[in-house]
Design an enzyme around this catalytic site. Structure first.
Site, PDB file in Angstrom:
ATOM      1  N   ASP A   1      -2.316  -1.529  10.317  1.00  0.00           N
ATOM      2  CA  ASP A   1      -2.542  -1.541   8.870  1.00  0.00           C
ATOM      3  C   ASP A   1      -3.210  -2.817   8.364  1.00  0.00           C
ATOM      4  OD1 ASP A   1      -1.498   0.975   8.406  1.00  0.00           O
ATOM      5  OD2 ASP A   1       0.524   0.241   7.984  1.00  0.00           O
TER       6      ASP A   1
ATOM      7  N   LYS B   1       0.850  -1.190   0.000  1.00  0.00           N
ATOM      8  CA  LYS B   1       0.000   0.000   0.000  1.00  0.00           C
ATOM      9  C   LYS B   1       0.882   1.235   0.000  1.00  0.00           C
ATOM     10  CE  LYS B   1       0.870   1.645   4.287  1.00  0.00           C
ATOM     11  NZ  LYS B   1       1.406   3.001   4.583  1.00  0.00           N
TER      12      LYS B   1
ATOM     13  N   ALA C   1       9.799  -0.793   4.800  1.00  0.00           N
ATOM     14  CA  ALA C   1       9.860   0.213   3.741  1.00  0.00           C
ATOM     15  C   ALA C   1       8.742   1.243   3.806  1.00  0.00           C
ATOM     16  CB  ALA C   1       9.826  -0.483   2.380  1.00  0.00           C
TER      17      ALA C   1
ATOM     18  N   PRO D   1       9.695  -4.561  -0.526  1.00  0.00           N
ATOM     19  CA  PRO D   1      10.848  -4.343   0.352  1.00  0.00           C
ATOM     20  C   PRO D   1      10.438  -4.373   1.821  1.00  0.00           C
ATOM     21  CG  PRO D   1      10.851  -2.758  -1.440  1.00  0.00           C
ATOM     22  CD  PRO D   1       9.535  -3.480  -1.513  1.00  0.00           C
ATOM     23  N   VAL D   2      11.342  -4.876   2.667  1.00  0.00           N
ATOM     24  CA  VAL D   2      11.075  -5.001   4.098  1.00  0.00           C
ATOM     25  C   VAL D   2      11.364  -3.665   4.800  1.00  0.00           C
ATOM     26  CG1 VAL D   2      11.759  -6.212   6.209  1.00  0.00           C
ATOM     27  CG2 VAL D   2      11.598  -7.453   4.044  1.00  0.00           C
TER      28      VAL D   2
ATOM     29  N   GLY E   1       4.250  -4.225   4.012  1.00  0.00           N
ATOM     30  CA  GLY E   1       4.489  -5.588   3.533  1.00  0.00           C
ATOM     31  C   GLY E   1       4.125  -6.650   4.551  1.00  0.00           C
ATOM     32  N   GLY E   2       4.574  -6.481   5.786  1.00  0.00           N
ATOM     33  CA  GLY E   2       4.251  -7.458   6.828  1.00  0.00           C
ATOM     34  C   GLY E   2       2.769  -7.500   7.142  1.00  0.00           C
TER      35      GLY E   2
ATOM     36  N   SER F   1       0.348  -6.719   5.069  1.00  0.00           N
ATOM     37  CA  SER F   1      -0.353  -7.331   3.942  1.00  0.00           C
ATOM     38  C   SER F   1      -0.164  -8.843   3.938  1.00  0.00           C
ATOM     39  CB  SER F   1       0.135  -6.721   2.625  1.00  0.00           C
ATOM     40  OG  SER F   1      -0.721  -7.077   1.566  1.00  0.00           O
TER      41      SER F   1
END
Length: 289
Positions: free
Chosen positions: A136, A10, A97, A94-95, A101-102, A104
């Site tokens: 998130d 996102k 970032a 990317p971690v 990411g985590g 999602s």
């Protein structure tokens, strides 16, 4: 039985922080949308009742620090599921970032296990469970485009933004979200017009949208990490219509309307930044099959 689920990143088109809450979280207003940059989550049933994380990325924890692990553990305990699951995570986002990411990955795990374990939960129910894992995760369960309030878990869906390209670049640094919030002085910052951003998207007005992008956390991150400011300057130089940091950083994204300018930005940024992506906004929310 195996099941695949996409976990899109996102970006926030507008991010404002209103005040610190009694529970220690910050009250926020954000306009977020999913983009076509996604991790892949593969879920495989286990008969031994265990939860296992499988990833070839050294930055992805394989224990209960992983949000996807926490998502599986929460569903398993709450709904008394006897089976286990192996969660294979193929990282494209990317971690650390600012791209969720985590979160999602956790949301994709919730959606996937809902099918794999035949729990028959609605997206609303999964989003409420996701809120217990991270701020998130609720948005990521739904995907699409939304106004997020509270600590980020109160979601109001809005239409997809106007058609455009998003070029992302992440410098080779990590940023601590806690550090950024701890150094945020709300009486000394300019607050973005979140309401105006929502109106621009409802009106499908590209020019109004790009004029209103804003992220109050930039006031901290750009001072602490000059690399982020440098990428912003480069994106502007390469012709982005609007440039903004995502989340607490360090990823910066530029919005462009036309393919030719997207290619110019992408190729120019590749010259000094390893992690560069050119993607479309997804904009539409998920649906349960």
């Amino acid at each position: 039985m195996r099941l695949l689920e996409k976990a899109p990143a996102k970006i926030n088109l507008s991010l404002d922080v209103l005040h610190k809450r009694p529970d220690g979280y910050h009250e926020v207003e954000m306009v977020m949308t999913t983009i076509d940059l996604a991790d892949r989550i593969e879920l495989s049933e286990r008969k031994d009742g265990q939860i296992r994380i499988i990833s070839h990325s050294r930055y992805v924890p394989d224990d209960n620090r992983n949000l996807a692990y926490q998502a599986a553990a929460l569903l398993k305990e709450r709904y008394k599921v006897q089976k286990g699951v192996s969660i294979a995570i193929t990282k494209m986002i990317p971690v650390a970032a600012g791209l969720a990411g985590g979160s999602s990955d956790a949301a994709a795990t919730l959606r996937g296990l809902n099918k794999l374990w035949k729990l028959d939960l609605s997206l609303d129910e999964l989003a409420r469970i996701g809120a217990e894992i991270g701020s998130d995760v609720s948005f990521c369960v739904y995907g699409g485009t939304a106004l997020a309030t509270g600590r980020g878990e109160i979601i109001k869906h809005i239409p997809a933004p106007p058609h455009c390209w998003v070029v992302l670049a992440k410098p080779t640094i990590g940023v601590s979200t806690a550090e950024i919030y701890n150094n945020l002085h709300l009486d000394k910052v300019s607050h973005p017009d979140v309401k105006g951003m929502v109106e621009a998207i409802h009106e499908n007005d590209y020019d109004k949208m790009i004029s209103l992008v804003g992220n109050v956390l930039e006031s901290v991150t750009l001072k602490l990490y000059p690399e982020v400011s440098h990428i912003k300057d480069q994106m502007k130089r390469f012709g982005a219509d609007a440039v903004l940091m995502s989340g607490s950083g360090p990823t910066v994204f530029g919005i462009v309307e036309y393919d030719s300018r997207m290619h110019r930005m992408y190729n120019g940024l590749r010259g000094f930044c390893d992690q560069v992506f050119a993607v479309r906004i997804l904009g539409e929310r998920n649906a349960l099959d």
